[in-house]
Enzyme design. Structure first.
Site, PDB file in Angstrom:
ATOM      1  N   ASP A  48       0.812  -1.208   0.000  1.00  0.00           N
ATOM      2  CA  ASP A  48       0.000   0.000   0.000  1.00  0.00           C
ATOM      3  C   ASP A  48       0.850   1.265   0.000  1.00  0.00           C
ATOM      4  O   ASP A  48       2.056   1.244   0.243  1.00  0.00           O
ATOM      5  CB  ASP A  48      -0.898   0.035   1.244  1.00  0.00           C
ATOM      6  CG  ASP A  48      -2.139  -0.825   1.082  1.00  0.00           C
ATOM      7  OD1 ASP A  48      -2.409  -1.254  -0.040  1.00  0.00           O
ATOM      8  OD2 ASP A  48      -2.829  -1.052   2.095  1.00  0.00           O
ATOM      9  N   LYS A 105      -3.551   3.332  -2.502  1.00  0.00           N
ATOM     10  CA  LYS A 105      -4.804   4.073  -2.637  1.00  0.00           C
ATOM     11  C   LYS A 105      -4.697   5.352  -1.810  1.00  0.00           C
ATOM     12  O   LYS A 105      -4.041   5.388  -0.788  1.00  0.00           O
ATOM     13  CB  LYS A 105      -5.995   3.272  -2.105  1.00  0.00           C
ATOM     14  CG  LYS A 105      -6.148   1.873  -2.665  1.00  0.00           C
ATOM     15  CD  LYS A 105      -7.260   1.159  -1.907  1.00  0.00           C
ATOM     16  CE  LYS A 105      -7.331  -0.306  -2.268  1.00  0.00           C
ATOM     17  NZ  LYS A 105      -8.333  -1.022  -1.470  1.00  0.00           N
ATOM     18  N   MET A 107      -9.027   8.047   9.110  1.00  0.00           N
ATOM     19  CA  MET A 107      -9.334   8.460   7.733  1.00  0.00           C
ATOM     20  C   MET A 107     -10.344   9.599   7.701  1.00  0.00           C
ATOM     21  O   MET A 107     -11.284   9.604   6.890  1.00  0.00           O
ATOM     22  CB  MET A 107      -9.834   7.253   6.925  1.00  0.00           C
ATOM     23  CG  MET A 107      -8.785   6.164   6.786  1.00  0.00           C
ATOM     24  SD  MET A 107      -9.362   4.686   5.911  1.00  0.00           S
ATOM     25  CE  MET A 107     -10.267   3.851   7.229  1.00  0.00           C
TER      26      MET A 107
END
Length: 502
Positions: free
Chosen positions: A35, A57, A171
């Site tokens: 990632d 991402k 997030m």
């Protein structure tokens, strides 16, 4: 026969937080899918033979879709590969690890889960915030603010506003206002302490403290990844904040040699809080072929003292001797002299203790030490670089000591990363130099850098003299060790702080 998939949590950013089991899995992998949040130094643990696939991402931008990632894991496993899925934080804490396992289960693929340190706990700890604390919070509640682009998440603010304990939102960098306003509208006290921690556990960590009613204004537009902590425990941050107090926090330091050659300098600087950029400016090429190795073996017994002026010389000579079936016994009764601590340490790796080392790191100091140690009529052999400073030779000549040399390696200028732009944008505070050759290599590739915008940290006077030739502002280590170089930077920062506060 099908292979196996291992989900490995990489932790929140600091590569030191990767588990030992996770490290072992990476080292044994055939394929690694990793990632965006996996630190480069963790990815570098993957063997060269292993296939690396980036599937990073960020909000609103997916290099590879989740369905494609699931399919890739399955395909590689069906091809008999040992597959590692390296994910930021922990695979099961909003990491979609469960989704990746569903397809594997349907196809009877073996898998293993290696937990990672979750950012929900680690990031607050690096900001001095315990997510639970006696008398302040007896529970912690973790939520995600992530949702599809353009939509607000479905958060039951009324439930969270009255739940008590510590709230941690992951997030949520772009949704800070939505979160705090939602909690206040649901009845949470607007003066509830909270914190926003951006890029937690890394040298770029930024912490903002406030309350529900003012944190949005104080934090501005936080950068992802960010962790939002809400609750009374945030008031402990100033008292418990150990990370911000590290002596090199907030400083960016460029290291001009590979980690293997700087004997852990990069690691030591990082442990003290620095943001380290490795930009090697030279590499070492051995000049020892079989013929030269045999010559060294023949010559060693003829000399009373064998001299090494760098750790590179030690490595190339020992490797050359090993290549012809020799070891440390080849030195016989010859005494071994080294120029400084790093060279002495290089010998200890081969089970050899140096006999002679000057107090100061310089060719002249080494020459004087040799003059004192050499017997009348004794002979000295110098095993060193193709291009070497001649201060040592001058002292030996003046002392009437018979000496010869064998050139065992050469330094070649290189530039894996050009940092001229970073220097000119005032993004580099210090650049470390461990030899005159690193200075020359640096200048060869950074001739347009504004040298007045950083300080050169030099391992000794000879290196500092070379740096000053180009007009660099220098600080010099008290002795030839990475500890002394680090201490020189710390003292320089203290001096600046004292002047500023004075």
């Amino acid at each position: 026969m099908p292979g196996k998939v291992t989900l490995v949590g990489a932790g929140p950013g600091d590569p030191g937080l990767l588990t030992l089991k996770g490290k072992a899995a990476l080292e044994n992998a055939d394929v690694v899918l990793y990632d965006r949040l996996a630190d480069k130094r963790i990815v570098e643990l993957v063997p060269e033979r292993c296939e690396r696939i980036y599937v990073g991402k960020r909000s609103g931008e997916h290099t590879v879709g989740q369905d494609d990632i699931n399919r890739m894991l399955l395909e590689h496993a069906l091809n008999g590969k040992n597959v590692v899925r390296l994910k930021g934080g922990d695979s099961f804490v909003f990491g979609r690890g469960g989704e990746e396992l569903e397809l594997l289960c349907k196809n009877n693929i073996d898998f293993e889960i290696i937990p990672g340190v979750t950012s929900a706990v680690a990031v607050p700890e690096y900001a001095g915030i315990p997510v639970t604390h006696r008398g302040a919070s007896s529970s912690v509640h973790i939520a995600t603010a992530h949702t599809k682009q353009g939509k607000n998440p479905d958060i039951d603010f009324k439930k969270y506003a009255g739940i008590g304990g510590t709230l941690v939102f992951l997030m949520g960098a772009s949704l800070l206002g939505f979160i705090v306003n939602g909690l206040m509208d649901a009845g949470m006290d607007k003066y509830t302490p909270c914190a926003v921690i951006e890029r937690g556990t890394t040298p770029m960590q930024k912490k903002t403290l406030g309350t529900l009613c003012d944190i949005e204004k104080k934090a501005g537009k936080p950068e992802s990844p960010a962790v939002i902590v809400i609750g009374g425990v945030c008031e402990l941050s100033e008292k418990f904040d150990w990370y911000s107090r590290l002596p090199l926090r907030g400083k960016t330091i460029a290291v001009t040699r590979h980690e293997e050659h700087s004997s852990g300098l990069s690691g030591m600087l990082r442990e003290l809080g620095a943001d380290v950029i490795e930009c090697p400016c030279i590499h070492i090429e051995s000049l020892i072929d079989r013929k030269t190795a045999l010559r060294i073996k023949r010559e060693l017994p003829k000399y009373d003292i064998v001299v090494f002026t760098s750790a590179n010389g030690v490595k190339t000579v020992m490797e050359g001797l090993y290549s012809i079936g020799c070891d440390a016994r080849a030195f016989g009764e010859s005494k071994i002299a080294v120029i400084g601590g790093a060279t002495s340490l290089a010998f200890k790796k081969y089970g050899i203790n140096a006999d002679i080392m000057p107090e100061k790191y310089s060719g002249k100091a080494l020459g004087r030490a040799l003059a004192k140690a050499a017997k009348r009529g004794g002979r000295v052999l110098l095993l060193r670089a193709e291009s070497s400073n001649k201060d040592l030779d001058s002292v030996l000549d003046q002392s009437g000591i018979d000496h010869s040399e064998i050139k065992v390696y050469k330094t070649v200028s290189e530039c894996e990363l050009n940092i001229t732009e970073l220097i000119n944008r005032k993004k580099i505070d210090y650049v470390t130099f461990t030899s005159g050759s690193t200075v020359r290599g640096f200048m060869q590739f950074h001739e347009y850098a504004e040298l007045s915008l950083f300080k050169a940290v030099c391992i000794g006077d000879v290196t500092a003299t070379e740096a000053k030739k180009y007009g660099m502002s220098c600080i010099t280590a008290e002795n030839s060790s990475i500890e002394a170089m680090t201490e020189a930077i710390i003292n320089d920062i203290k001096g600046q702080t004292e002047v500023k506060n004075g």
